[in-house]
Motif scaffolding. Sequence first.
Motif, PDB file in Angstrom:
ATOM      1  N   UNK A   1       0.827  -1.208   0.000  1.00 61.08           N
ATOM      2  CA  UNK A   1       0.000   0.000   0.000  1.00 61.08           C
ATOM      3  C   UNK A   1       0.862   1.259   0.000  1.00 61.08           C
ATOM      4  N   UNK A   2       1.922   1.260   0.829  1.00 60.18           N
ATOM      5  CA  UNK A   2       2.826   2.403   0.883  1.00 60.18           C
ATOM      6  C   UNK A   2       3.531   2.611  -0.455  1.00 60.18           C
TER       7      UNK A   2
ATOM      8  N   UNK B   1       4.680   5.350  -5.682  1.00 63.10           N
ATOM      9  CA  UNK B   1       4.753   5.319  -7.146  1.00 63.10           C
ATOM     10  C   UNK B   1       3.792   6.314  -7.774  1.00 63.10           C
ATOM     11  N   UNK B   2       2.586   6.385  -7.227  1.00 64.72           N
ATOM     12  CA  UNK B   2       1.597   7.320  -7.760  1.00 64.72           C
ATOM     13  C   UNK B   2       2.072   8.759  -7.642  1.00 64.72           C
ATOM     14  N   UNK B   3       2.571   9.117  -6.458  1.00 61.88           N
ATOM     15  CA  UNK B   3       3.017  10.500  -6.244  1.00 61.88           C
ATOM     16  C   UNK B   3       4.241  10.834  -7.091  1.00 61.88           C
ATOM     17  N   UNK B   4       5.199   9.904  -7.149  1.00 65.22           N
ATOM     18  CA  UNK B   4       6.410  10.145  -7.945  1.00 65.22           C
ATOM     19  C   UNK B   4       6.074  10.252  -9.429  1.00 65.22           C
ATOM     20  N   UNK B   5       5.183   9.391  -9.902  1.00 66.87           N
ATOM     21  CA  UNK B   5       4.784   9.426 -11.310  1.00 66.87           C
ATOM     22  C   UNK B   5       4.082  10.737 -11.644  1.00 66.87           C
TER      23      UNK B   5
ATOM     24  N   UNK C   1       4.591   3.596 -13.175  1.00 70.51           N
ATOM     25  CA  UNK C   1       3.195   3.168 -13.272  1.00 70.51           C
ATOM     26  C   UNK C   1       2.839   2.974 -14.752  1.00 70.51           C
ATOM     27  N   UNK C   2       3.093   1.778 -15.285  1.00 74.92           N
ATOM     28  CA  UNK C   2       2.857   1.524 -16.713  1.00 74.92           C
ATOM     29  C   UNK C   2       1.426   1.817 -17.169  1.00 74.92           C
TER      30      UNK C   2
ATOM     31  N   UNK D   1      19.076   9.759  -4.527  1.00 77.89           N
ATOM     32  CA  UNK D   1      18.008   9.411  -5.470  1.00 77.89           C
ATOM     33  C   UNK D   1      16.705   9.185  -4.701  1.00 77.89           C
ATOM     34  N   UNK D   2      15.964  10.247  -4.438  1.00 81.36           N
ATOM     35  CA  UNK D   2      14.754  10.130  -3.613  1.00 81.36           C
ATOM     36  C   UNK D   2      13.591   9.414  -4.286  1.00 81.36           C
ATOM     37  N   UNK D   3      13.671   9.214  -5.596  1.00 83.95           N
ATOM     38  CA  UNK D   3      12.546   8.581  -6.295  1.00 83.95           C
ATOM     39  C   UNK D   3      12.861   7.150  -6.743  1.00 83.95           C
TER      40      UNK D   3
END
Length: 268
Positions: free
Chosen positions: A100-101, A106-110, A140-141, A250-252
């Motif tokens: 979940x985390x 991934x959503x926020x970084x994308x 997030x493909x 590399x924070x992402x």
Amino acid sequence: MKIKNIICALLILSLCGVGAYARPQKRESSSEQFAAPAVDKKASRQQNKRYAVTDLSKVEDYYFAGKLDKAELMLNEILLTYPDNTEALELKNKILIVKEKLFVFKRDAAEDYLVESERSLRDGNYYEGLLYYKRAVDLMPEIYDAQKYNTMIGVLNAQALRYKGSDRKAFLLSVEAFQDGDFKKAKSLIEYLSQRYENMLDYRGMVDFYQVEYTNRERTQAYFREALSNFKQGRYENARSALNLAMALNPKDLDIALLSEQINLELQ
């Protein structure tokens, strides 16, 4: 008379003996003849427990390697047989929390990458525009939009018309190399083009910046490996310290984010 009585008694005894011999003997049933050995339930439980421990060890290997789907699938199979296995239940809960985390990460970084991509494209910077779009899709493909991507490439091809002859191909190759993270190749092509086209001078400093990011990968991976080693050995504070250094570079990075959430669970 007495002799006659004795003879009669002997005849009766002999007939009884013959009858007993001739009478069918009781045979053991097939189940009695081939009775299965008794099952040692205690030994069976101990053996099953050993199998469960072995399987959990494999699950942990998947968990450490970031293969959360495989780990969860194997845990589900274990819990079907041992629904009350405390270790399996705890690990399953950790995996669900981490997944979940990671989804949120991934959503926020994308989304951040998409914002940067659109900003760069509006400025006519197709190097960063396409690089950020690729990084967003890698995370997030499902956000990939074929129509949008083809439109970007169409505009890029139109921009390439400002370059003459083989320079046009060199420009497109430089954008492709930059998008793929081959900053060394991109820099070589950009330096060549900047000697012939003034507008390419702006991109020389940009590619230098990303080449530094590329060279930092080795340092990032070294910190990450140190953190992972400490984490596996239960030294969670040391793992956090090493991972913070990797995260600063590399924070992402998805692997760093995963390990960070795993460490957080153990430090709670």
